[in-house]
Design a protein around this motif. Structure first.
Motif, PDB file in Angstrom:
ATOM      1  N   GLY A   1      23.123  57.511   1.048  1.00 49.11           N
ATOM      2  CA  GLY A   1      24.048  57.116   2.095  1.00 49.11           C
ATOM      3  C   GLY A   1      25.324  57.929   2.162  1.00 49.11           C
ATOM      4  O   GLY A   1      25.668  58.686   1.254  1.00 49.11           O
TER       5      GLY A   1
ATOM      6  N   SER B   1      23.485  51.073  -5.623  1.00 47.75           N
ATOM      7  CA  SER B   1      22.856  52.399  -5.650  1.00 47.75           C
ATOM      8  C   SER B   1      23.703  53.358  -6.476  1.00 47.75           C
ATOM      9  O   SER B   1      24.930  53.248  -6.505  1.00 47.75           O
ATOM     10  CB  SER B   1      22.715  52.920  -4.215  1.00 47.75           C
ATOM     11  N   ASP B   2      23.044  54.310  -7.122  1.00 46.26           N
ATOM     12  CA  ASP B   2      23.738  55.308  -7.936  1.00 46.26           C
ATOM     13  C   ASP B   2      24.626  56.160  -7.035  1.00 46.26           C
ATOM     14  O   ASP B   2      24.121  56.878  -6.178  1.00 46.26           O
ATOM     15  CB  ASP B   2      22.698  56.185  -8.637  1.00 46.26           C
ATOM     16  N   PRO B   3      25.944  56.103  -7.197  1.00 42.04           N
ATOM     17  CA  PRO B   3      26.828  56.885  -6.322  1.00 42.04           C
ATOM     18  C   PRO B   3      26.552  58.379  -6.400  1.00 42.04           C
ATOM     19  O   PRO B   3      26.748  59.100  -5.427  1.00 42.04           O
ATOM     20  CB  PRO B   3      28.236  56.564  -6.846  1.00 42.04           C
TER      21      PRO B   3
ATOM     22  N   SER C   1      23.098  58.853  -4.190  1.00 41.21           N
ATOM     23  CA  SER C   1      22.861  57.950  -3.074  1.00 41.21           C
ATOM     24  C   SER C   1      22.433  58.704  -1.818  1.00 41.21           C
ATOM     25  O   SER C   1      22.932  59.791  -1.531  1.00 41.21           O
ATOM     26  CB  SER C   1      24.124  57.138  -2.776  1.00 41.21           C
TER      27      SER C   1
ATOM     28  N   SER D   1      19.390  49.319  -2.640  1.00 39.30           N
ATOM     29  CA  SER D   1      18.561  50.348  -3.269  1.00 39.30           C
ATOM     30  C   SER D   1      17.186  49.802  -3.626  1.00 39.30           C
ATOM     31  O   SER D   1      16.216  50.553  -3.719  1.00 39.30           O
ATOM     32  CB  SER D   1      19.241  50.886  -4.532  1.00 39.30           C
TER      33      SER D   1
ATOM     34  N   THR E   1      28.606  54.311  -0.687  1.00 42.36           N
ATOM     35  CA  THR E   1      27.905  53.415  -1.606  1.00 42.36           C
ATOM     36  C   THR E   1      28.844  52.281  -1.991  1.00 42.36           C
ATOM     37  O   THR E   1      30.011  52.512  -2.278  1.00 42.36           O
ATOM     38  CB  THR E   1      27.469  54.172  -2.882  1.00 42.36           C
TER      39      THR E   1
ATOM     40  N   ASN F   1      29.047  49.011  -4.659  1.00 43.00           N
ATOM     41  CA  ASN F   1      28.418  48.416  -5.829  1.00 43.00           C
ATOM     42  C   ASN F   1      29.219  47.249  -6.376  1.00 43.00           C
ATOM     43  O   ASN F   1      30.448  47.231  -6.302  1.00 43.00           O
ATOM     44  CB  ASN F   1      28.276  49.454  -6.948  1.00 43.00           C
TER      45      ASN F   1
ATOM     46  N   VAL G   1      24.917  53.086   4.659  1.00 44.46           N
ATOM     47  CA  VAL G   1      25.651  52.639   3.467  1.00 44.46           C
ATOM     48  C   VAL G   1      24.643  52.025   2.514  1.00 44.46           C
ATOM     49  O   VAL G   1      23.847  51.165   2.909  1.00 44.46           O
ATOM     50  CB  VAL G   1      26.737  51.610   3.843  1.00 44.46           C
ATOM     51  N   MET G   2      24.667  52.472   1.268  1.00 40.92           N
ATOM     52  CA  MET G   2      23.759  51.944   0.254  1.00 40.92           C
ATOM     53  C   MET G   2      24.476  50.905  -0.602  1.00 40.92           C
ATOM     54  O   MET G   2      25.629  51.091  -0.988  1.00 40.92           O
ATOM     55  CB  MET G   2      23.239  53.069  -0.635  1.00 40.92           C
TER      56      MET G   2
ATOM     57  N   ASP H   1      34.348  49.400  -7.549  1.00 40.46           N
ATOM     58  CA  ASP H   1      33.295  48.394  -7.599  1.00 40.46           C
ATOM     59  C   ASP H   1      33.880  46.995  -7.459  1.00 40.46           C
ATOM     60  O   ASP H   1      35.050  46.755  -7.779  1.00 40.46           O
ATOM     61  CB  ASP H   1      32.529  48.491  -8.925  1.00 40.46           C
TER      62      ASP H   1
END
Length: 338
Positions: A158, A151-153, A156, A130, A161, A163, A147-148, A321
């Motif tokens: 993408g 990043s804030d799910p 996002s 991100s 995500t 994290n 795919v990020m 996560d």
């Protein structure tokens, strides 16, 4: 089984296994389930292994319109963290016949020029931090399977995500410092507009707010030794009561803070405790060694690549996560009695 001097073909495998070329294609493309039996699949794999058969990926890719190439877009490589992300992603990619092109955004977090004449024609997918999201627009990466990372799910760009559990890392740091008796914190925050740094600030504020008498003051700095030095010096130079704990958004900021503290005649951890976040090699190169949060960069890259493979396959990526771990070293201690 004798090997011929010429490169074996799928037809050779089919003949050796006693099946059709279509069956060979299904098995070696891992699309055989429900279409051929497990016994047949095992026979095809054994024949391919005995013959030394390797699929001609170049011809296959031309036929399918894919290059089996993934772009990994990261901020400028100012620490080894993103090198670890690349290592993990490339390891998983290689297991599945993909290559990974590493593309660091030249300005760190800003727009970047297209590394290909046409990104969409050259790539099967993109994995992006991100912190380098602005670069995606320039290379049209947001129009590809994406795919990020970090990043804030909820917002996002993408299809998936991935994290690290940064929030839990900050919780571990804060609970550690509160447990030592610290109540007055200086937060040396990365001066970067990014979700991952917003999480750090939010969690630190939330945790300290639950403790009577705890205070947090935030100062911002570029992610550099010089930037952290200047910001810390400016925050602590004025006379008066000082915070007893300095919480840094990453290890590089902590290293710059160390220099400022020495210039101000303050000792770590006697006068002020310091924490970082990343567990870079830098964390054990400074003295005293830094209490910080260990982030598994290679696992992060692996999960990012597995998530992209799932997106390309139409599968649901792994949820949850990636855990992080507080590593307590010599830079933290109970505050000195007033």
């Amino acid at each position: 089984m004798a090997r011929s001097s010429t490169r074996p073909t799928s037809r050779d495998v089919a003949q050796a296994a006693g099946v059709s070329q279509a069956a060979v294609s299904l098995v070696l493309g891992d699309k055989w389930r429900g279409r051929v039996s497990e016994t047949t699949a095992a026979r095809v794999r054994e024949a391919a292994r005995d013959l030394g058969y390797r699929p001609n990926l170049a011809a296959r890719n031309l036929r399918l319109g894919h290059t089996r190439t993934v772009l990994l877009v990261v901020p400028a490589l100012t620490t080894e963290f993103f090198a670890g992300v690349y290592t993990g992603a490339a390891r998983v990619a290689a297991e599945h016949g993909f290559g990974v092109v590493l593309y660091p955004s030249p300005e760190g977090i800003g727009p970047a020029r297209d590394p290909f004449a046409s990104a969409q024609a050259a790539l099967d997918g993109v994995i992006a931090s991100s912190m380098a999201a602005d670069a995606l627009t320039a290379i049209r990466g947001d129009q590809l399977p994406l795919v990020m990372l970090d990043s804030d799910p909820a917002g996002s760009l993408g299809a998936a995500t991935v994290n690290l559990d940064i929030a839990d890392g900050v919780r571990q740091v804060t609970e550690h410092l509160l447990g030592l008796g610290h109540r007055h914190f200086l937060h040396l925050a990365a001066d970067v507009a990014s979700w991952t740094f917003d999480v750090r600030a939010r969690e630190l504020a939330a945790r300290t707010a639950r403790t009577p008498g705890a205070t947090v003051r935030t100062v911002r700095a570029p992610i550099s030794i010089e930037g952290a030095l200047a910001a810390t010096e400016a925050a602590l130079a004025p006379p008066g009561p000082h915070p007893t704990a300095l919480v840094c958004d990453d290890d590089k900021l902590a290293a710059g803070a160390y220099k400022a503290l020495r210039r101000l005649g303050l000792r770590v951890p006697d006068d002020i405790s310091v924490t970082g976040l990343d567990d870079l090699a830098l964390a054990t190169a400074i003295d005293p060694e830094l209490t910080t949060v260990r982030l598994d960069a290679e696992r992060f890259g692996e999960r990012g690549m597995r998530a992209l493979l799932a997106v390309l396959d139409g599968r649901e990526p792994e949820a949850g996560d990636i855990p992080v771990e507080l590593v307590v070293r010599g830079s933290t201690a109970p505050p000195r009695a007033s």
